[in-house]
Design an enzyme around this catalytic site. Structure first.
Site, PDB file in Angstrom:
ATOM      1  N   HIS A  66      46.724  31.190  34.022  1.00 61.19           N
ATOM      2  CA  HIS A  66      47.534  32.295  33.514  1.00 61.19           C
ATOM      3  C   HIS A  66      48.912  32.219  34.163  1.00 61.19           C
ATOM      4  O   HIS A  66      49.132  31.444  35.101  1.00 61.19           O
ATOM      5  CB  HIS A  66      46.863  33.644  33.780  1.00 61.19           C
ATOM      6  CG  HIS A  66      46.715  34.006  35.223  1.00 61.19           C
ATOM      7  ND1 HIS A  66      45.921  33.292  36.105  1.00 61.19           N
ATOM      8  CD2 HIS A  66      47.248  35.032  35.951  1.00 61.19           C
ATOM      9  CE1 HIS A  66      45.964  33.856  37.297  1.00 61.19           C
ATOM     10  NE2 HIS A  66      46.774  34.913  37.233  1.00 61.19           N
ATOM     11  N   HIS A  68      50.810  34.339  36.005  1.00 59.20           N
ATOM     12  CA  HIS A  68      51.276  35.052  37.186  1.00 59.20           C
ATOM     13  C   HIS A  68      51.891  34.019  38.132  1.00 59.20           C
ATOM     14  O   HIS A  68      51.454  32.863  38.181  1.00 59.20           O
ATOM     15  CB  HIS A  68      50.136  35.811  37.872  1.00 59.20           C
ATOM     16  CG  HIS A  68      49.884  37.161  37.257  1.00 59.20           C
ATOM     17  ND1 HIS A  68      48.661  37.799  37.314  1.00 59.20           N
ATOM     18  CD2 HIS A  68      50.710  38.002  36.572  1.00 59.20           C
ATOM     19  CE1 HIS A  68      48.733  38.967  36.704  1.00 59.20           C
ATOM     20  NE2 HIS A  68      49.964  39.112  36.232  1.00 59.20           N
ATOM     21  N   ASP A  70      51.909  33.279  41.306  1.00 57.49           N
ATOM     22  CA  ASP A  70      51.185  32.514  42.330  1.00 57.49           C
ATOM     23  C   ASP A  70      50.341  31.396  41.722  1.00 57.49           C
ATOM     24  O   ASP A  70      49.806  30.560  42.439  1.00 57.49           O
ATOM     25  CB  ASP A  70      50.329  33.440  43.198  1.00 57.49           C
ATOM     26  CG  ASP A  70      49.386  34.325  42.402  1.00 57.49           C
ATOM     27  OD1 ASP A  70      49.793  34.842  41.351  1.00 57.49           O
ATOM     28  OD2 ASP A  70      48.228  34.505  42.832  1.00 57.49           O
ATOM     29  N   HIS A  71      50.243  31.357  40.395  1.00 57.07           N
ATOM     30  CA  HIS A  71      49.473  30.321  39.710  1.00 57.07           C
ATOM     31  C   HIS A  71      50.354  29.365  38.902  1.00 57.07           C
ATOM     32  O   HIS A  71      49.832  28.424  38.303  1.00 57.07           O
ATOM     33  CB  HIS A  71      48.445  30.957  38.776  1.00 57.07           C
ATOM     34  CG  HIS A  71      47.415  31.767  39.484  1.00 57.07           C
ATOM     35  ND1 HIS A  71      46.147  31.290  39.788  1.00 57.07           N
ATOM     36  CD2 HIS A  71      47.464  33.026  39.985  1.00 57.07           C
ATOM     37  CE1 HIS A  71      45.475  32.222  40.425  1.00 57.07           C
ATOM     38  NE2 HIS A  71      46.249  33.286  40.564  1.00 57.07           N
ATOM     39  N   HIS A 145      41.431  39.765  32.892  1.00 59.47           N
ATOM     40  CA  HIS A 145      42.481  40.009  33.868  1.00 59.47           C
ATOM     41  C   HIS A 145      43.553  40.888  33.225  1.00 59.47           C
ATOM     42  O   HIS A 145      43.425  41.287  32.065  1.00 59.47           O
ATOM     43  CB  HIS A 145      43.059  38.672  34.345  1.00 59.47           C
ATOM     44  CG  HIS A 145      43.887  38.766  35.584  1.00 59.47           C
ATOM     45  ND1 HIS A 145      43.549  39.547  36.659  1.00 59.47           N
ATOM     46  CD2 HIS A 145      45.070  38.164  35.920  1.00 59.47           C
ATOM     47  CE1 HIS A 145      44.464  39.434  37.603  1.00 59.47           C
ATOM     48  NE2 HIS A 145      45.401  38.612  37.173  1.00 59.47           N
ATOM     49  N   ASP A 213      41.706  34.395  38.373  1.00 54.70           N
ATOM     50  CA  ASP A 213      41.814  35.855  38.383  1.00 54.70           C
ATOM     51  C   ASP A 213      41.016  36.499  37.252  1.00 54.70           C
ATOM     52  O   ASP A 213      41.329  36.327  36.067  1.00 54.70           O
ATOM     53  CB  ASP A 213      43.274  36.262  38.287  1.00 54.70           C
ATOM     54  CG  ASP A 213      44.086  35.768  39.469  1.00 54.70           C
ATOM     55  OD1 ASP A 213      43.599  34.863  40.175  1.00 54.70           O
ATOM     56  OD2 ASP A 213      45.204  36.268  39.672  1.00 54.70           O
ATOM     57  N   HIS A 271      41.601  31.984  46.790  1.00 52.33           N
ATOM     58  CA  HIS A 271      42.473  33.064  46.311  1.00 52.33           C
ATOM     59  C   HIS A 271      42.295  34.296  47.197  1.00 52.33           C
ATOM     60  O   HIS A 271      41.978  35.385  46.738  1.00 52.33           O
ATOM     61  CB  HIS A 271      42.151  33.380  44.841  1.00 52.33           C
ATOM     62  CG  HIS A 271      43.225  34.184  44.151  1.00 52.33           C
ATOM     63  ND1 HIS A 271      43.236  35.558  44.156  1.00 52.33           N
ATOM     64  CD2 HIS A 271      44.294  33.802  43.414  1.00 52.33           C
ATOM     65  CE1 HIS A 271      44.268  35.996  43.456  1.00 52.33           C
ATOM     66  NE2 HIS A 271      44.939  34.940  42.995  1.00 52.33           N
TER      67      HIS A 271
END
Length: 312
Positions: A66, A68, A70-71, A145, A213, A271
């Site tokens: 996804h 976000h 941090d990914h 999520h 997530d 994570h």
């Protein structure tokens, strides 16, 4: 490229939204024979790959769960490094189709001499999305999520384990063994027809699943079904289960419950929220182990975790 027959997970980063002094943003590299699959490159992925002895040329596929930060905020640097190092092979990049605008922004985030080897492969829909490889079955399924997020399942086709005593009993030796394995049936030296099932046992293919997530959901269990290695987010401990519920994440215990329901062999927790420090590490594995009686590993940055040997 990595040597043939190496199958291992390299944890490039194991933090969640905020990196810490000992945990980088997300990043997971799966060596699988001559495949190199990079999952969720967060900030700092290039440096972590260098520390792990990996190069851009090792990457054959990228999978984004996804968009976000941090990914995915390490994606521009990763793609530019692929271009800079003149990677000669195609690098397919899977990501949620609902995040197409973010893919475009990250793909062309800054000025650089581009490459045409990166092949977008967006995934979408509510059911399985199959991503083709000649020797791997890669499945994407939607998770639960706050934005569209997909988990991935990497599965080797089932095969056969040859049985030397049965081969010998049927007089199958030398090149005939290879032909029997490939064609499923051969003529033995005495003129009889021998089927593969007479000289071999079914051998389940190895499976790795990556679930990032998500709140608990049936799709997480389906992705992990029978997996030899499940890499799964476990952002919180029990005392912060209310935060997991509010933000669409898992606790370590919930990750263990998913692994137990799916019949996983080795569970890899990652994570981890920045609120926890090294003194809390044992609590993650302990809480997961209360729900799952298999092997539990709390991933640390730059860990190398082998895919368990095939089931017999």
């Amino acid at each position: 490229m990595p040597p043939m027959s190496v199958r291992e997970l390299v944890a490039l980063g194991t933090s969640s939204a905020v990196p810490t002094a000992r945990r980088n943003h997300n990043g997971y590299f799966l060596r699988w024979d001559d495949h190199g699959i990079l999952f969720d490159p967060g900030e700092g992925t290039q440096r972590q790959m260098r520390l792990a002895g990996l190069s851009a040329t090792d990457i054959t596929r990228i999978c984004i769960t996804h968009f976000h930060g941090d990914h995915s905020l390490g994606l521009p640097g990763t793609l530019q490094r692929i271009a800079r190092d003149k990677v000669p092979h195609t690098v397919r990049a899977a990501y949620p189709v609902q995040g197409q605008k973010y893919w475009q922004r990250l793909r062309h985030a800054t000025s650089f001499v581009d490459t045409d080897v990166v092949a977008p492969q967006p995934v979408g829909g509510l059911g399985s999305c199959l991503l083709g490889e000649a020797d791997l079955r890669i499945t994407a399924l939607p998770l639960r999520h706050s934005i569209p997020c997909y988990g991935y399942r990497i599965a080797e086709p089932d095969g056969w384990r040859m049985l030397p005593d049965r081969l010998a009993a049927h007089g199958i030796t030398g090149p005939l063994v290879g032909r029997l394995h490939k064609e499923g049936e051969v003529t033995a030296p005495d003129g009889t027809r021998v089927h593969l099932s007479q000289c071999a046992l079914p051998r389940p293919g190895q499976v790795v699943a990556l679930v990032m997530d998500t709140a608990p959901c049936p799709e997480a269990v389906e992705l992990a079904r029978g997996a030899d290695l499940l890499v799964i987010e476990s952002t919180y401990l029990d005392e912060h289960a209310h935060l997991a519920d509010a933000y669409g994440h898992l606790t370590a215990r919930q990750a263990g419950q998913i692994a137990a329901r799916a019949g996983v062999r080795t569970l890899v927790l990652t994570h981890i929220s920045e609120r926890y420090d090294a003194a809390d590490d044992a609590r993650f594995t302990a809480q997961a182990a209360q729900a799952f009686d298999g092997t539990v590993v709390l991933a640390q940055d730059l860990d190398r975790i082998p895919v368990p040997r095939r089931r017999r």
